[in-house]
Design an enzyme around this catalytic site. Structure first.
Site, mmCIF file in Angstrom:
data_model
loop_
_atom_site.group_PDB
_atom_site.id
_atom_site.type_symbol
_atom_site.label_atom_id
_atom_site.label_comp_id
_atom_site.label_asym_id
_atom_site.label_seq_id
_atom_site.Cartn_x
_atom_site.Cartn_y
_atom_site.Cartn_z
ATOM 1 C CB ALA A 1 -11.613 -19.485 10.099
ATOM 2 C CB SER B 1 -10.614 -13.246 16.529
ATOM 3 O OG SER B 1 -10.713 -12.228 17.478
ATOM 4 C CG ASN C 1 -9.519 -15.348 20.301
ATOM 5 O OD1 ASN C 1 -8.888 -16.259 20.825
ATOM 6 N ND2 ASN C 1 -10.833 -15.352 20.232
ATOM 7 N NE ARG D 1 -18.279 -11.858 17.345
ATOM 8 C CZ ARG D 1 -18.367 -12.036 18.666
ATOM 9 N NH1 ARG D 1 -17.269 -12.220 19.385
ATOM 10 N NH2 ARG D 1 -19.532 -12.047 19.272
ATOM 11 C CD GLU E 1 -15.130 -5.836 19.975
ATOM 12 O OE1 GLU E 1 -15.065 -7.055 20.196
ATOM 13 O OE2 GLU E 1 -15.150 -5.358 18.818
ATOM 14 C CG HIS F 1 -13.564 -8.883 24.466
ATOM 15 N ND1 HIS F 1 -13.974 -9.999 23.757
ATOM 16 C CD2 HIS F 1 -13.715 -7.835 23.627
ATOM 17 C CE1 HIS F 1 -14.347 -9.624 22.538
ATOM 18 N NE2 HIS F 1 -14.199 -8.322 22.441
ATOM 19 C CG ASN G 1 -13.045 -20.523 17.230
ATOM 20 O OD1 ASN G 1 -11.980 -20.194 16.716
ATOM 21 N ND2 ASN G 1 -14.109 -20.841 16.509
ATOM 22 C CB CYS H 1 -17.042 -15.859 25.807
ATOM 23 S SG CYS H 1 -15.448 -15.035 25.969
#
Length: 448
Positions: free
Chosen positions: A19, A22, A25, A138, A174, A252, A366, A372
């Protein structure tokens, strides 16, 4: 006493979809509205767990969260029966419905920050579930992640759980994706390297900030975790992530560096004032620290982001000093990156002597690679025995979970499928059975 690094992988949920939720990202944005395959995603994750378990590592899992999040839909103004909530949201705010269906909890590196008992003043393992306030999809994970971790690690003789940090921009957290631990071995006390993207309060000491994409982790959050976890301040480093790297998709720190025991694999453009950061590490290390710095000529930041080289897992096999790089297959497909990895493996100056490439395409599209998908939890024999055993992996459990996935997971999921109320009931039926498989009791909201 033996000390292990338990890898707790996120079991991909049934609502895995693309979708583009983020910001920063790049993979998530580029693959927005593509058709996903939740069944393949879950099975790729299970195969990763199987591979590491069969290498002799301690492997566990964290189950998917309940989706769609009907309570979040209610908070956002969508009332009525579950079917009515879903229908209203799809018609008027499909992006909010997508967030409520998000399966992003599979990236358990963001679930929490964990401190080893050998590093803490009270000699307990400390947990702080991440508040994840930077993104709505998130943020909804935080409270349930805390509940899960408190259930799995419930023995207060060994485990100490802290409240979420305040849900404010000043304490945006995070999780372990911005934390590295360097040590002689998992059994020895280590240096805790916390990485942040911005300082919110007081004087701003940095000339640069990311311009294109937001910085997520704050220095204030990292400092609070270090205090709460009773870490020795002399063994803690706070480093600022390079804002130019953030603007190239390094949302990140685990997208641009990876640590394992005494080895730190890092891109030369990972940190602001990187020379100073690495000098601090060398100064504090009371063990033979190996820093492998990859130059921009070898691999650019954009190539690192495209292939997720630094989001590989770096692991030490039991009773061995050598290390294995668990890398996404995208690294093997990129000639420059594969050449770099081959050079690492061939170099006798570092302990990395082999590489294994994994197909994690569904997660990678994604923006999530091998690192991750796992939360690292250092545990000694007593701590491992004291935790909930039902989520610890062996081949028999993996076989059961594979059959469970084949039974409940769709092989195709489009954004329009989120409007199908039947998907909700498929998810609830699956999670109800999963709690029995993993002996979790009635842990989900719909079961209470």
């Amino acid at each position: 006493m033996n000390v292990y690094e338990l890898n707790m992988d996120g079991l991909v949920g049934q609502t895995h979809h693309y979708a583009g939720l983020s910001s920063g990202n790049i993979a998530s944005t580029n693959n927005a509205l593509s058709i996903s395959n939740p069944q393949a995603a879950a099975r790729q994750g299970l195969e990763k767990m199987r591979r590491l378990y069969n290498m002799g590592l301690k492997q566990g899992l964290l189950p998917p969260h309940q989706r769609p999040n009907l309570n979040l839909l209610y908070q956002l103004g969508f009332k009525g029966t579950p079917s009515e909530q879903i229908n209203k949201a799809y018609k008027t705010a499909p992006e909010l419905l997508s967030a409520c269906y998000s399966a992003s909890c599979m990236w358990t590196a963001n679930a929490a920050t964990v401190s080893a008992s050998v590093d803490t003043e009270d000699n307990k393992v400390h947990f702080t579930a991440a508040n994840l306030i930077s993104n709505l999809h998130r943020h909804q994970e935080a409270d349930f992640s805390k509940k899960l971790l408190e259930f799995i690690f419930s023995n207060s003789d060994y485990f100490n759980h802290h409240p979420l940090l305040p849900k404010s921009m000043g304490t945006s957290d995070e999780g372990a994706a911005n934390h590295n631990r360097l040590c002689q071995s998992h059994a020895h006390s280590g240096i805790n390297l916390f990485v942040y993207g911005k300082k919110v309060l007081g004087n701003h000491q940095f000339e640069q900030s990311p311009i294109k994409y937001p910085a997520r982790q704050t220095k204030e959050a990292s400092e609070a975790i270090a205090r709460n976890h009773l870490l020795n301040p002399e063994r803690v480093i706070f480093a600022c992530q390079n804002p130019l790297a953030i603007d190239q998709g390094v949302f990140h720190n685990d997208v641009i560096s990876v640590a394992n025991e005494h080895v730190f694999l890092v891109h030369e453009e990972a940190f602001y004032n990187q020379t100073y950061v690495l000098d601090q590490l060398r100064e504090k290390a009371d063990f033979p620290l190996v820093i492998i710095q990859i130059s921009k000529e070898q691999i650019s930041v954009s190539e690192a982001v495209d292939t997720y080289l630094f989001n590989s897992q770096l692991i030490t096999l039991p009773d061995q000093k050598n290390m294995i790089l668990i890398a996404p297959a995208e690294c093997q497909a990129n000639l420059k990156v594969k050449t770099c990895i081959d050079g690492l493996v061939a170099d006798p100056q570092n302990p990395i002597n082999s590489v294994y490439y994994l197909d994690l395409k569904q997660s990678m599209r994604n923006g999530g690679g091998p690192a991750c998908l796992r939360l690292r939890v250092p545990l000694n024999d007593y701590e491992l025995k004291a935790m909930h055993q039902g989520i610890l992996i062996d081949n028999d459990l993996l076989d059961i979970l594979d059959k469970w996935v084949l039974k409940y997971y769709r092989t195709e999921l489009k954004i329009s499928d989120l409007a199908d109320p039947q998907l909700l009931y498929e998810c609830l039926d699956a999670l109800d059975e999963l709690t029995q498989i993993l002996k979790l009791g009635s842990i989900y909201p719909f079961q209470s």
